[in-house]
Design a protein around this motif. Structure first.
Motif, PDB file in Angstrom:
ATOM      1  N   GLN A  59      -7.985   1.009   3.186  1.00 25.25           N
ATOM      2  CA  GLN A  59      -6.856   1.708   3.612  1.00 25.25           C
ATOM      3  C   GLN A  59      -6.295   3.092   2.823  1.00 25.25           C
ATOM      4  OE1 GLN A  59      -3.557   0.470   5.515  1.00 25.25           O
ATOM      5  NE2 GLN A  59      -2.539   2.959   5.450  1.00 25.25           N
ATOM      6  N   HIS A  60      -6.879   2.005   1.129  1.00 24.99           N
ATOM      7  CA  HIS A  60      -5.768   3.452   0.379  1.00 24.99           C
ATOM      8  C   HIS A  60      -7.211   2.432  -1.100  1.00 24.99           C
ATOM      9  CE1 HIS A  60      -3.642   5.942  -1.780  1.00 24.99           C
ATOM     10  NE2 HIS A  60      -3.854   5.076  -2.898  1.00 24.99           N
ATOM     11  N   GLN A 106      -6.915   2.885  -4.520  1.00 29.53           N
ATOM     12  CA  GLN A 106      -6.762   3.316  -5.812  1.00 29.53           C
ATOM     13  C   GLN A 106      -7.792   3.254  -7.225  1.00 29.53           C
ATOM     14  OE1 GLN A 106      -2.929   1.011  -5.371  1.00 29.53           O
ATOM     15  NE2 GLN A 106      -3.878  -0.178  -6.322  1.00 29.53           N
ATOM     16  N   LYS A 151       0.893   5.404  -1.652  1.00 30.64           N
ATOM     17  CA  LYS A 151       0.127   6.517  -1.525  1.00 30.64           C
ATOM     18  C   LYS A 151       1.596   7.125  -0.631  1.00 30.64           C
ATOM     19  CE  LYS A 151      -0.962   4.426   3.054  1.00 30.64           C
ATOM     20  NZ  LYS A 151      -0.591   4.962   3.935  1.00 30.64           N
ATOM     21  N   VAL A 163       1.159  -0.773   0.186  1.00 28.76           N
ATOM     22  CA  VAL A 163       0.253  -0.201   0.050  1.00 28.76           C
ATOM     23  C   VAL A 163       1.171   0.886   0.155  1.00 28.76           C
ATOM     24  CG1 VAL A 163      -0.452   0.319   2.664  1.00 28.76           C
ATOM     25  CG2 VAL A 163      -1.437   1.261   1.302  1.00 28.76           C
ATOM     26  N   ASN A 164       2.386   1.545   0.441  1.00 34.22           N
ATOM     27  CA  ASN A 164       3.524   1.793   0.967  1.00 34.22           C
ATOM     28  C   ASN A 164       3.701   2.556  -0.199  1.00 34.22           C
ATOM     29  OD1 ASN A 164       2.430   2.799   3.307  1.00 34.22           O
ATOM     30  ND2 ASN A 164       3.898   2.105   4.382  1.00 34.22           N
ATOM     31  N   GLN A 177      -6.545   3.839  10.370  1.00 32.74           N
ATOM     32  CA  GLN A 177      -6.467   4.064   8.915  1.00 32.74           C
ATOM     33  C   GLN A 177      -7.351   3.110   7.997  1.00 32.74           C
ATOM     34  OE1 GLN A 177      -2.900   5.168   7.767  1.00 32.74           O
ATOM     35  NE2 GLN A 177      -2.271   4.737  10.438  1.00 32.74           N
TER      36      GLN A 177
END
Length: 249
Positions: A246-247, A249, A147, A143-144, A208
């Motif tokens: 959490q994210h 896309q 984001k 995920v990092n 989060q």
């Protein structure tokens, strides 16, 4: 699955998420080979423990950051088990610190292990997959990488690069029955994550995540098993987020 037992090579398959990927793929009927760092003298005990639990897994030494080491590892797999049908590029490290404090050694270590390793490993197996008209390459990002994360310029850059690699290679091999995909896990309940103090998990991390929990390693393994399957033949060049919302896309 075809009548032939597919051979899966999982880098970093002995620890954390990798071990769950390994055991679940054995359960799904694959012949699984894992890599271990050449300096790891516990690999024989790990293999014996796996066999004691009913998992017949082979392990080969491999420094994924070194091209020649990867070539030797795949040659050993080829001679002892057969051609690699599914490659799971899972190996990775972190060297977290702010960019102000980051030195070149910690930048290079993460880029070599988390990004250069994709070239080093995939180069050994991609041509054979194309020649045989079937193959699956599954790259584990984060995920990092999508984001960004404070204190992870090296890790986030490497993991973002993973998906650029995926998209370009997917275009090159698509017509030959080979798919290339990225998965991007968020916070997964591995030993490393569950070792985080509960108050930090409860106050900083779980808020989060819209689902309000950590992901299960088996959930990530299930996604990989799907991408390795015949049914996933129309999925290529994708980056599949598995992060509990959490994210997005």
């Amino acid at each position: 699955m075809s009548d032939k037992q597919r051979v899966v090579l999982v880098t970093g398959g002995m620890g954390g998420l990798g071990e769950t990927i390994t055991t679940k793929m054995v359960d799904a009927g694959y012949k699984v080979v894992v890599t271990y760092s050449p300096g790891n003298n516990k690999h024989a005990d790990w293999v014996a423990d796996m066999k004691g639990k009913g998992y017949d897994v082979m392990a080969v030494p491999c420094d994924v950051a070194d091209f020649d080491s990867c070539a030797a590892a795949v040659a050993e797999v080829r001679s002892k088990v057969g051609e690699v049908d599914v490659l799971v590029n899972n190996a990775g490290i972190t060297r977290d610190m702010t960019f102000k404090k980051m030195d070149k050694a910690n930048w290079d270590a993460v880029i070599r292990t988390n990004l250069d390793s994709l070239f080093n490993m995939t180069k050994q197996v991609a041509d054979g997959m194309v020649e045989r008209g079937w193959g699956r390459i599954i790259n584990v990002s984060s995920v990092n990488g999508s984001k960004g994360a404070f204190g992870q310029t090296n890790y986030s850059a490497a993991k973002a690069g993973v998906h650029g690699f995926t998209k370009a290679l997917a275009l090159e091999v698509a017509r030959r029955g080979v798919t290339v995909n990225t998965i991007s896990p968020g916070y997964i309940g591995t030993k490393m994550v569950t070792a985080i103090p509960k108050e930090v998990l409860d106050s900083k991390i779980l808020p989060q995540i819209p689902l309000g929990r950590l992901g299960e390693p088996s959930e990530v393994a299930g996604l990989i098993i799907y991408l390795a399957s015949e049914e996933a033949a129309f999925v290529t060049g994708a980056n599949i987020a598995i992060n509990g919302g959490q994210h997005m896309q």
